[in-house]
Design an enzyme around this catalytic site. Sequence first.
Site, PDB file in Angstrom:
ATOM      1  N   GLU A 172       0.823  -1.210   0.000  1.00 44.89           N
ATOM      2  CA  GLU A 172       0.000   0.000   0.000  1.00 44.89           C
ATOM      3  C   GLU A 172       0.857   1.259   0.000  1.00 44.89           C
ATOM      4  O   GLU A 172       1.242   1.750   1.070  1.00 44.89           O
ATOM      5  CB  GLU A 172      -0.927   0.015   1.237  1.00 44.89           C
ATOM      6  CG  GLU A 172      -1.871   1.215   1.224  1.00 44.89           C
ATOM      7  CD  GLU A 172      -2.717   1.338   2.493  1.00 44.89           C
ATOM      8  OE1 GLU A 172      -2.383   0.702   3.506  1.00 44.89           O
ATOM      9  OE2 GLU A 172      -3.705   2.085   2.461  1.00 44.89           O
ATOM     10  N   LYS A 204      -2.716  -1.924  -2.959  1.00 46.37           N
ATOM     11  CA  LYS A 204      -3.747  -1.059  -2.370  1.00 46.37           C
ATOM     12  C   LYS A 204      -3.304   0.369  -2.622  1.00 46.37           C
ATOM     13  O   LYS A 204      -2.193   0.757  -2.233  1.00 46.37           O
ATOM     14  CB  LYS A 204      -3.864  -1.345  -0.871  1.00 46.37           C
ATOM     15  CG  LYS A 204      -4.869  -0.454  -0.165  1.00 46.37           C
ATOM     16  CD  LYS A 204      -5.330  -1.069   1.136  1.00 46.37           C
ATOM     17  CE  LYS A 204      -6.244  -0.143   1.888  1.00 46.37           C
ATOM     18  NZ  LYS A 204      -6.904  -0.793   3.005  1.00 46.37           N
TER      19      LYS A 204
HETATM   20  P1  13P Z   1      -8.932   4.334   4.734  1.00 45.70           P
HETATM   21  O1  13P Z   1      -9.915   3.683   3.783  1.00 45.70           O
HETATM   22  O2  13P Z   1      -9.568   4.918   5.933  1.00 45.70           O
HETATM   23  O3  13P Z   1      -7.994   5.251   4.004  1.00 45.70           O
HETATM   24  O4  13P Z   1      -8.018   3.169   5.290  1.00 45.70           O
HETATM   25  C1  13P Z   1      -7.488   2.247   4.441  1.00 45.70           C
HETATM   26  C2  13P Z   1      -6.260   1.689   5.010  1.00 45.70           C
HETATM   27  O5  13P Z   1      -6.166   0.495   5.214  1.00 45.70           O
HETATM   28  C3  13P Z   1      -5.142   2.592   5.291  1.00 45.70           C
HETATM   29  O6  13P Z   1      -3.977   1.876   5.554  1.00 45.70           O
END
Ligand code: 13P
Length: 603
Positions: free
Chosen positions: A451, A493
């Site tokens: 991510e 992500k």
């Molecule tokens: P949000 O959808 O609140 O941005 O969180 C996603 C997430 O896993 C951040 O690491």
Amino acid sequence: MNILVVGNCLKDIYLNLDSRTEKFESDKNHTKWLNLAFNAEEHFFFNRESSFGGAAVTLEVLSRLGLKATLTNSDLKMTPDGLVTDQPAKTYRYILIADGSPCYFAPSSHELTHFATPDDFYDYVYIDRSARLSPSSISKISSYLDLSKNTKLIIYLENQNDQNLNQLVPQADLVFYETKKPNLPPEKLIHVSETCLSYQNIHEKVSVERIDVLTHLSAYSIAAATVLGSFILGKSVEESLRLARINVENSFLNSTLNLAELQEISDKASPEENLELIAANLVLPKKGILAADESGGSIHKKFEQLNIADTYENRRDYRNIFFTTKDLENHVNGIILFDETARQFADNGQNFVDFLISRRIIPGIKVDQGLEKFENSEETYTKGLENLDARLREYYRLGLRFAKWRAAFEIRLDEQGHILTPTDHAIEENARILAEYASACQSAGLVPIVEPELVYDGNYDINQSALITGKILDELFRKLADYHVNLRACILKVNMILAGKQQEQQSTPEEVGKKTAEILKNHIPEDLAGVVFLSGGQTPEQATNNLREITKNGPYPWPVTFSFARALQDPALYAWNGDNDNTEKARQAFLDRLIANTEALKE
Ligand code: 13P
């Protein structure tokens, strides 16, 4: 362990018509009918086989797992040479194979399953798929269970409309079902056709390709009996399902695998193959991934805003709302947990990890340990590589099958609006760390979610968001290749492409959809397992509307879905407000968001 199997032993007769020249005859309307006017000699020559079916399969599987099982209604016994009986079978079933497709011919009036109240104590009573119980047998079973308090009842509910058997369902400790879901708590249910044979379509794989060795009817019985036996032997739900799949895939008629054989195949299954399977199952169509992995610090801030006491119990109760929401498994494939939650317990005493697995939801875990500033810089890198291998090994043992690691980038602009950060150094370092983490995950048997988040906070415009996200993705995939990360077992992500939160010119959903699609298509290799979005502080409705537009701009080479935290959870948090009297309201608020987002994937 002593198991009483209630069911009918059948004799399955296989008639393979594929070598007949005249399989079909036509009527006057030219409709084709299977030509049944064959003679006994032909049956004999064109492959006729028979085998034990129905409850016999269950007896065989349990015996080969080393468990002591007794059949009602039959003197069938398991010997080292297989099943033997002195009595001819009372019920026959014909399986005709023509042009590779099986047809089943079973007598319309099944023999009733005789149940005599046993004198002995049984640890388990298992009502097999083949059982046909009269009301008087049902009441005898019910009374036996009332008297024998420690006996557990497991039911295979083939037909939801079986009024007699339905009366026993509330007393069951576990129910296997095929199509319509009985009304029981999820931890008591196992969907045989979908999950015991996990991840594959039984009708395609078993009925047609392997009809010579197994019918889909016996496959159901093998699957359920293997799960049952493995459970009794103390295996985890996940391991039981895995052994069931192996048994179905490798058994022959009346020759299912014993425990050692199952275990050997399970141990040898290529880790690579399993990882790709898990990754594919995390991004199954029309469902997303719930991020419920806020660290201690983040959850503290959330609770503080609403004056909710930040206690261990409140954190458990809060997470429990999401995990016990009705229909959750129809909207999410997986849930990302935080370490503390992975060690907490559901109301029924199961730990949350097993609880989610029993709801057919893949549990994952956040493994990064937050952000740290580079020396003399406002930019950050993500901590947690030290001890990562040991932590991943423990998480794998706990049943967690995927992990998440977040790197964060901020766009800072100078007074003329030129981009100052993220610098190449921050992008390279974080990409390297993400790749190192991803490689460690795959070695430990967990699917990595990588991510790299470009945070929504900022004054940048949508083109700057596109430029920087593209740059980050290019560097990330370079590093993932350097570290030989298998992209088919890896999920990205990422942020949506949109103008920063403080930018006057906010992006419309149409702009977000178009720009995000463009960046995804140009910067992500096609063999990646999937792409999921974070919500990043957008309002729940904004995130859903943007997701809908992104979906509309498909198709994409990989599955694309949501993995929101705030945009899924916030309305439920406000509805709950720290008071468990509001739990039901909070579940509904959460379900509303789930439905809105899964709907947005269907556009
Ligand atoms: P949000 O959808 O609140 O941005 O969180 C996603 C997430 O896993 C951040 O690491």
